[in-house]
Design a protein around this motif. Structure first.
Motif, PDB file in Angstrom:
ATOM      1  N   MET A   1       0.842  -1.182   0.000  1.00 26.51           N
ATOM      2  CA  MET A   1       0.000   0.000   0.000  1.00 26.51           C
ATOM      3  C   MET A   1       0.887   1.245   0.000  1.00 26.51           C
ATOM      4  SD  MET A   1      -2.880   1.098   2.712  1.00 26.51           S
ATOM      5  CE  MET A   1      -3.960   2.416   2.283  1.00 26.51           C
ATOM      6  N   THR A   2       0.550   2.229  -0.804  1.00 31.27           N
ATOM      7  CA  THR A   2       1.310   3.465  -0.895  1.00 31.27           C
ATOM      8  C   THR A   2       0.828   4.458   0.149  1.00 31.27           C
ATOM      9  OG1 THR A   2       1.626   3.122  -3.260  1.00 31.27           O
ATOM     10  CG2 THR A   2       1.983   5.336  -2.437  1.00 31.27           C
ATOM     11  N   ILE A   3       1.761   5.047   0.874  1.00 27.52           N
ATOM     12  CA  ILE A   3       1.446   6.052   1.883  1.00 27.52           C
ATOM     13  C   ILE A   3       1.335   7.402   1.177  1.00 27.52           C
ATOM     14  CG2 ILE A   3       2.197   7.158   4.016  1.00 27.52           C
ATOM     15  CD1 ILE A   3       3.941   4.609   4.509  1.00 27.52           C
ATOM     16  N   LYS A   4       0.142   8.011   1.251  1.00 25.09           N
ATOM     17  CA  LYS A   4      -0.092   9.299   0.608  1.00 25.09           C
ATOM     18  C   LYS A   4       0.275  10.429   1.576  1.00 25.09           C
ATOM     19  CE  LYS A   4      -4.348   8.442  -0.115  1.00 25.09           C
ATOM     20  NZ  LYS A   4      -5.762   8.559  -0.444  1.00 25.09           N
ATOM     21  N   ILE A   5       1.158  11.325   1.117  1.00 24.88           N
ATOM     22  CA  ILE A   5       1.701  12.370   1.976  1.00 24.88           C
ATOM     23  C   ILE A   5       1.398  13.750   1.401  1.00 24.88           C
ATOM     24  CG2 ILE A   5       3.822  13.355   2.938  1.00 24.88           C
ATOM     25  CD1 ILE A   5       5.009  10.490   2.795  1.00 24.88           C
ATOM     26  N   LEU A   6       0.987  14.657   2.287  1.00 22.56           N
ATOM     27  CA  LEU A   6       0.830  16.068   1.955  1.00 22.56           C
ATOM     28  C   LEU A   6       1.936  16.827   2.659  1.00 22.56           C
ATOM     29  CD1 LEU A   6      -0.809  18.470   0.762  1.00 22.56           C
ATOM     30  CD2 LEU A   6      -2.132  18.457   2.895  1.00 22.56           C
ATOM     31  N   LEU A   7       2.675  17.651   1.928  1.00 21.47           N
ATOM     32  CA  LEU A   7       3.761  18.447   2.496  1.00 21.47           C
ATOM     33  C   LEU A   7       3.274  19.869   2.748  1.00 21.47           C
ATOM     34  CD1 LEU A   7       6.707  17.330   0.175  1.00 21.47           C
ATOM     35  CD2 LEU A   7       6.176  16.511   2.483  1.00 21.47           C
ATOM     36  N   ALA A   8       3.488  20.367   3.955  1.00 19.46           N
ATOM     37  CA  ALA A   8       3.067  21.721   4.307  1.00 19.46           C
ATOM     38  C   ALA A   8       4.242  22.453   4.946  1.00 19.46           C
ATOM     39  CB  ALA A   8       1.878  21.664   5.268  1.00 19.46           C
ATOM     40  N   ASP A   9       4.837  23.346   4.185  1.00 17.44           N
ATOM     41  CA  ASP A   9       5.969  24.145   4.668  1.00 17.44           C
ATOM     42  C   ASP A   9       6.006  25.418   3.839  1.00 17.44           C
ATOM     43  OD1 ASP A   9       8.807  25.138   4.968  1.00 17.44           O
ATOM     44  OD2 ASP A   9       8.922  23.350   6.226  1.00 17.44           O
ATOM     45  N   ASP A  10       6.291  26.540   4.477  1.00 16.80           N
ATOM     46  CA  ASP A  10       6.277  27.801   3.753  1.00 16.80           C
ATOM     47  C   ASP A  10       7.547  28.043   2.931  1.00 16.80           C
ATOM     48  OD1 ASP A  10       7.501  28.027   6.305  1.00 16.80           O
ATOM     49  OD2 ASP A  10       7.284  30.196   6.291  1.00 16.80           O
ATOM     50  N   HIS A  11       8.501  27.135   2.996  1.00 16.61           N
ATOM     51  CA  HIS A  11       9.717  27.255   2.194  1.00 16.61           C
ATOM     52  C   HIS A  11       9.659  26.273   1.035  1.00 16.61           C
ATOM     53  CE1 HIS A  11      10.969  28.887   6.145  1.00 16.61           C
ATOM     54  NE2 HIS A  11      11.542  29.793   5.362  1.00 16.61           N
ATOM     55  N   LYS A  12       9.601  26.827  -0.165  1.00 11.26           N
ATOM     56  CA  LYS A  12       9.459  26.013  -1.371  1.00 11.26           C
ATOM     57  C   LYS A  12      10.602  25.019  -1.526  1.00 11.26           C
ATOM     58  CE  LYS A  12       8.465  26.231  -6.234  1.00 11.26           C
ATOM     59  NZ  LYS A  12       7.913  27.019  -7.317  1.00 11.26           N
ATOM     60  N   ILE A  13      11.819  25.451  -1.245  1.00 14.88           N
ATOM     61  CA  ILE A  13      12.976  24.560  -1.407  1.00 14.88           C
ATOM     62  C   ILE A  13      12.872  23.357  -0.470  1.00 14.88           C
ATOM     63  CG2 ILE A  13      14.525  25.722   0.221  1.00 14.88           C
ATOM     64  CD1 ILE A  13      16.748  25.226  -1.957  1.00 14.88           C
ATOM     65  N   MET A  14      12.319  23.584   0.700  1.00 12.16           N
ATOM     66  CA  MET A  14      12.122  22.491   1.662  1.00 12.16           C
ATOM     67  C   MET A  14      11.128  21.476   1.100  1.00 12.16           C
ATOM     68  SD  MET A  14      13.207  21.664   4.654  1.00 12.16           S
ATOM     69  CE  MET A  14      12.786  20.553   5.959  1.00 12.16           C
ATOM     70  N   ARG A  15      10.005  21.978   0.590  1.00 11.03           N
ATOM     71  CA  ARG A  15       8.992  21.081   0.018  1.00 11.03           C
ATOM     72  C   ARG A  15       9.539  20.321  -1.180  1.00 11.03           C
ATOM     73  NH1 ARG A  15       6.021  25.800   0.085  1.00 11.03           N
ATOM     74  NH2 ARG A  15       5.796  25.712  -2.195  1.00 11.03           N
ATOM     75  N   GLU A  16      10.236  21.012  -2.060  1.00  6.18           N
ATOM     76  CA  GLU A  16      10.769  20.358  -3.260  1.00  6.18           C
ATOM     77  C   GLU A  16      11.802  19.294  -2.906  1.00  6.18           C
ATOM     78  OE1 GLU A  16      12.187  23.526  -5.762  1.00  6.18           O
ATOM     79  OE2 GLU A  16      10.163  23.989  -6.497  1.00  6.18           O
ATOM     80  N   GLY A  17      12.664  19.609  -1.939  1.00  4.34           N
ATOM     81  CA  GLY A  17      13.667  18.629  -1.515  1.00  4.34           C
ATOM     82  C   GLY A  17      13.036  17.399  -0.892  1.00  4.34           C
ATOM     83  N   LEU A  18      12.073  17.625   0.001  1.00  2.42           N
ATOM     84  CA  LEU A  18      11.381  16.493   0.632  1.00  2.42           C
ATOM     85  C   LEU A  18      10.640  15.661  -0.407  1.00  2.42           C
ATOM     86  CD1 LEU A  18       9.912  18.025   3.917  1.00  2.42           C
ATOM     87  CD2 LEU A  18      11.708  16.296   3.706  1.00  2.42           C
ATOM     88  N   LYS A  19       9.969  16.341  -1.327  1.00  2.00           N
ATOM     89  CA  LYS A  19       9.213  15.613  -2.355  1.00  2.00           C
ATOM     90  C   LYS A  19      10.143  14.728  -3.180  1.00  2.00           C
ATOM     91  CE  LYS A  19       6.057  16.068  -6.227  1.00  2.00           C
ATOM     92  NZ  LYS A  19       5.250  16.949  -7.051  1.00  2.00           N
ATOM     93  N   ALA A  20      11.288  15.270  -3.596  1.00  3.50           N
ATOM     94  CA  ALA A  20      12.236  14.491  -4.405  1.00  3.50           C
ATOM     95  C   ALA A  20      12.726  13.264  -3.648  1.00  3.50           C
ATOM     96  CB  ALA A  20      13.419  15.374  -4.819  1.00  3.50           C
ATOM     97  N   LEU A  21      12.995  13.415  -2.362  1.00 10.01           N
ATOM     98  CA  LEU A  21      13.483  12.292  -1.559  1.00 10.01           C
ATOM     99  C   LEU A  21      12.366  11.282  -1.272  1.00 10.01           C
ATOM    100  CD1 LEU A  21      15.753  14.283   0.903  1.00 10.01           C
ATOM    101  CD2 LEU A  21      16.532  12.675  -0.857  1.00 10.01           C
ATOM    102  N   ILE A  22      11.183  11.779  -0.956  1.00  5.92           N
ATOM    103  CA  ILE A  22      10.054  10.888  -0.647  1.00  5.92           C
ATOM    104  C   ILE A  22       9.657  10.061  -1.865  1.00  5.92           C
ATOM    105  CG2 ILE A  22       7.574  10.858  -0.108  1.00  5.92           C
ATOM    106  CD1 ILE A  22       8.168  13.219   1.840  1.00  5.92           C
ATOM    107  N   GLU A  23       9.660  10.680  -3.032  1.00  5.25           N
ATOM    108  CA  GLU A  23       9.258   9.981  -4.252  1.00  5.25           C
ATOM    109  C   GLU A  23      10.199   8.823  -4.583  1.00  5.25           C
ATOM    110  OE1 GLU A  23       6.494  10.321  -6.008  1.00  5.25           O
ATOM    111  OE2 GLU A  23       5.715  12.058  -4.942  1.00  5.25           O
ATOM    112  N   LYS A  24      11.402   8.813  -4.007  1.00  7.84           N
ATOM    113  CA  LYS A  24      12.342   7.706  -4.227  1.00  7.84           C
ATOM    114  C   LYS A  24      11.986   6.484  -3.382  1.00  7.84           C
ATOM    115  CE  LYS A  24      16.251  10.557  -5.592  1.00  7.84           C
ATOM    116  NZ  LYS A  24      17.590  11.020  -5.267  1.00  7.84           N
ATOM    117  N   GLN A  25      11.119   6.666  -2.401  1.00  9.77           N
ATOM    118  CA  GLN A  25      10.670   5.559  -1.563  1.00  9.77           C
ATOM    119  C   GLN A  25       9.575   4.810  -2.316  1.00  9.77           C
ATOM    120  OE1 GLN A  25      12.260   5.021   1.496  1.00  9.77           O
ATOM    121  NE2 GLN A  25      13.509   6.672   0.638  1.00  9.77           N
ATOM    122  N   GLY A  26       9.671   3.539  -2.390  1.00  9.65           N
ATOM    123  CA  GLY A  26       8.706   2.750  -3.146  1.00  9.65           C
ATOM    124  C   GLY A  26       7.310   2.727  -2.562  1.00  9.65           C
TER     125      GLY A  26
END
Length: 177
Positions: A1-26
């Motif tokens: 089952m895929t864990i669906k995640i919503l990222l909430a942070d006012d710093h765009k670079i933080m969100r983009e970095g987390l998204k790139a790393l999270i998307e590498k998790q199967g």
């Protein structure tokens, strides 16, 4: 089952970095991103994520109030605070608002992955630094209030309890006292 995640942070670079790393998790996917608390509450209703990874310090509505509103509407949603704040007041407020996890932003990404999996499995997760803060606070409260089973009883109640523990009957206790 895929864990669906919503990222909430006012710093765009933080969100983009987390998204790139999270998307590498199967087993994880980012279903949305937001930069303020009010939009986070709205997006949770629209996207139904399993977990919201949320900063505390955000414009329009802080993460604590957003967490409170999200949990009150849908207690199944899990919230992980990802913050620079290690002060016990922030931690306590976020946990009281319903967050299941609290990590500091200087943690390693692997720790965030562990937290997501733990929270998704209905467990709580606190980073070691936050655990230390909360344990110290807990010990301070206990030492100030001197909460123990015996401290709550009067001297007479402790005597009666001791006699009961010794196997005395009610009549024997009455006679002895």
């Amino acid at each position: 089952m895929t864990i669906k995640i919503l990222l909430a942070d006012d710093h765009k670079i933080m969100r983009e970095g987390l998204k790139a790393l999270i998307e590498k998790q199967g087993d994880m996917t980012v279903v949305g991103e937001t930069d303020n608390g009010r939009t986070t509450v709205i997006m949770v209703r629209e996207l139904s994520p399993d977990i919201v990874i949320m900063d505390i310090s955000m414009p329009d509505m802080n993460g604590i109030e957003a967490a409170r509103q999200i949990i009150s509407k849908d207690p199944r949603i899990k919230i992980i605070a990802l913050s620079v704040h290690s002060d016990k007041r922030f931690v306590s407020e976020m946990l009281n608002a319903g967050a299941s996890g609290y990590l500091l932003k200087d943690c390693a990404f692997g720790e965030l992955v562990d937290a997501v999996r733990a929270v998704f499995s209905n467990r709580s997760y606190l980073s070691p630094e936050i655990t230390d803060v909360m344990i110290k606070d807990y010990k301070d409260i206990l030492s100030k209030e001197n909460l123990s089973a015996f401290s709550l009883l009067t001297q007479r109640e402790r005597e009666v309890l001791q006699l009961i523990a010794e196997g005395k009957t009610t009549k024997e206790i009455a006679h002895l006292l």
